[in-house]
Design a protein around this motif. Structure first.
Motif, PDB file in Angstrom:
ATOM      1  N   PRO A 197       0.813  -1.232   0.000  1.00  0.00           N
ATOM      2  CA  PRO A 197       0.000   0.000   0.000  1.00  0.00           C
ATOM      3  C   PRO A 197       0.837   1.268   0.000  1.00  0.00           C
ATOM      4  O   PRO A 197       0.449   2.274  -0.614  1.00  0.00           O
ATOM      5  CB  PRO A 197      -0.831  -0.122   1.291  1.00  0.00           C
ATOM      6  CG  PRO A 197      -0.850  -1.585   1.599  1.00  0.00           C
ATOM      7  CD  PRO A 197       0.460  -2.119   1.127  1.00  0.00           C
ATOM      8  N   GLU A 198       1.980   1.236   0.664  1.00  0.00           N
ATOM      9  CA  GLU A 198       2.785   2.452   0.766  1.00  0.00           C
ATOM     10  C   GLU A 198       3.374   2.876  -0.580  1.00  0.00           C
ATOM     11  O   GLU A 198       3.847   4.011  -0.726  1.00  0.00           O
ATOM     12  CB  GLU A 198       3.909   2.296   1.803  1.00  0.00           C
ATOM     13  CG  GLU A 198       4.832   1.122   1.541  1.00  0.00           C
ATOM     14  CD  GLU A 198       4.448  -0.123   2.328  1.00  0.00           C
ATOM     15  OE1 GLU A 198       5.313  -0.658   3.052  1.00  0.00           O
ATOM     16  OE2 GLU A 198       3.291  -0.554   2.213  1.00  0.00           O
ATOM     17  N   SER A 211       1.547   2.356  -3.545  1.00  0.00           N
ATOM     18  CA  SER A 211       0.456   2.427  -4.524  1.00  0.00           C
ATOM     19  C   SER A 211       0.355   3.792  -5.192  1.00  0.00           C
ATOM     20  O   SER A 211       0.098   3.900  -6.394  1.00  0.00           O
ATOM     21  CB  SER A 211      -0.879   2.063  -3.866  1.00  0.00           C
ATOM     22  OG  SER A 211      -1.171   2.959  -2.798  1.00  0.00           O
TER      23      SER A 211
END
Length: 343
Positions: free
Chosen positions: A244-245, A247
């Motif tokens: 996620p970091e 994305s």
């Protein structure tokens, strides 16, 4: 405020725990990590001190801490040497390389895919190159009534091909004569020596058919200029979607490694030892990115790069020994000196 042994152990623990699930680390979790050997109150004080030093960050007021870019850099610069790769893992990797095609371009791609599968992260690999890499041999093959394939074998053993249009057709005799001309004139010529005068001389050598056969010579000249440029293979791109970091910066990451010149620079550290490049170190920073990278030696003074790309919270202690061994095996394979682990 100076770092002491306990602060270093707390920072290492936060890096390890944050790497597992990407959640901020609180004092309660740290207390369990240390098996209650250190009280929660003491750990809270140590985390507060590490935050003042800029090594930890607190995403939310009531949340735990996460490593900062400065914290990761301190951890990487001071972490214990990773344990050696287990013998069983080395033998497994040996078997993978034993079954690979040894043509440099295919070998690089296969090694990148194998490392990506082993590590579970995106991998970038570059073929070995040097500014003065030359063509060692040319072949010309008729592949159609009006087409000829020019095959070039580089000094590193790579094979590159271009197809040229031949007006008026190409006979087998033409192909043999053209190959002879190219081997006499363009083998072991470095790209800077490929001058207009040399090309003009080659054009004159073609005689009255120089206009219709020039495409073959031009294809050979293009291959010579390309020989010194490394090729880049990116495998396991889908793994970038797992973090996620990254994305919000996925397009920028792909753009970085999609450019061959940039990818080659990012994949190879300055020295022979591997290192870790953090996204904050880039001229246009990408927070949360890290690149574990290592050079490999392919013999004859040729070098390439091999890198694992992912978030800053990658398990460095596990991945770095694996990267080192893959780089060793890739270099041995390129040099034709593949050795299996004897342990």
């Amino acid at each position: 405020m100076a770092m002491d042994d306990r602060k270093r152990r707390v920072l290492q623990a936060v890096v390890t725990l944050y790497g597992i699930d990407g959640e901020p680390v609180g004092s309660g979790l740290l207390c369990r990590y240390f098996d209650s050997a250190v009280s929660s109150a003491t750990l809270r004080n140590e985390m507060a001190a590490l935050t003042k030093l800029g090594l930890l960050e607190q995403p939310h007021t009531s949340a735990g801490r996460v490593p900062s870019a400065k914290g990761y850099r301190y951890y990487l610069d001071h972490m214990d040497a990773p344990a050696a790769l287990p013998a069983a893992e080395r033998r497994k990797i040996d078997r993978l390389f034993a079954g690979m095609d040894y043509e440099p371009d295919k070998l690089t791609q296969s090694a990148a895919k194998a490392l990506s599968d082993w590590a579970g992260f995106t991998v970038v690999a570059t073929t070995p190159a040097a500014p003065d890499l030359c063509i060692a041999h040319f072949e010309v093959v008729q592949v159609g009534r009006y087409s000829a394939a020019v095959l070039a074998v580089t000094g590193a053993g790579g094979v590159r091909t271009r197809v040229a249009r031949v007006e008026g057709g190409l006979s087998r005799t033409d192909a043999v004569q053209l190959a002879g001309l190219l081997n006499r004139s363009l083998t072991f010529v470095s790209p800077p020596d490929l001058t207009e005068a040399l090309l003009a001389e080659l054009a004159m050598s073609l005689g009255p058919r120089r206009k219709e056969l020039w495409g073959v010579v031009q294809a050979a000249a293009d291959l010579l200029e390309e020989a010194a440029k490394p090729r880049v293979h990116v495998e396991g791109i889908a793994h970038l979607l797992e973090w996620p970091e990254l994305s919000g910066d996925l397009a920028r990451v792909l753009e970085l490694f999609g450019d061959e010149e940039t990818a080659c620079r990012l994949c190879a550290p300055a020295g022979q030892r591997g290192d870790v490049l953090l996204g904050e170190d880039l001229s246009d920073p990408i927070p949360g990115l890290s690149v574990i990278r290592k050079r490999y030696l392919a013999g004859g003074g040729l070098m390439g790069g091999l890198a694992i790309v992912g978030p800053a919270r990658m398990p460095f202690q596990k991945l770095m020994p694996g990267l080192d061994y893959f780089a060793l095996k890739l270099g041995q394979s390129m040099a034709g000196n593949l050795q299996e682990d004897a342990t």
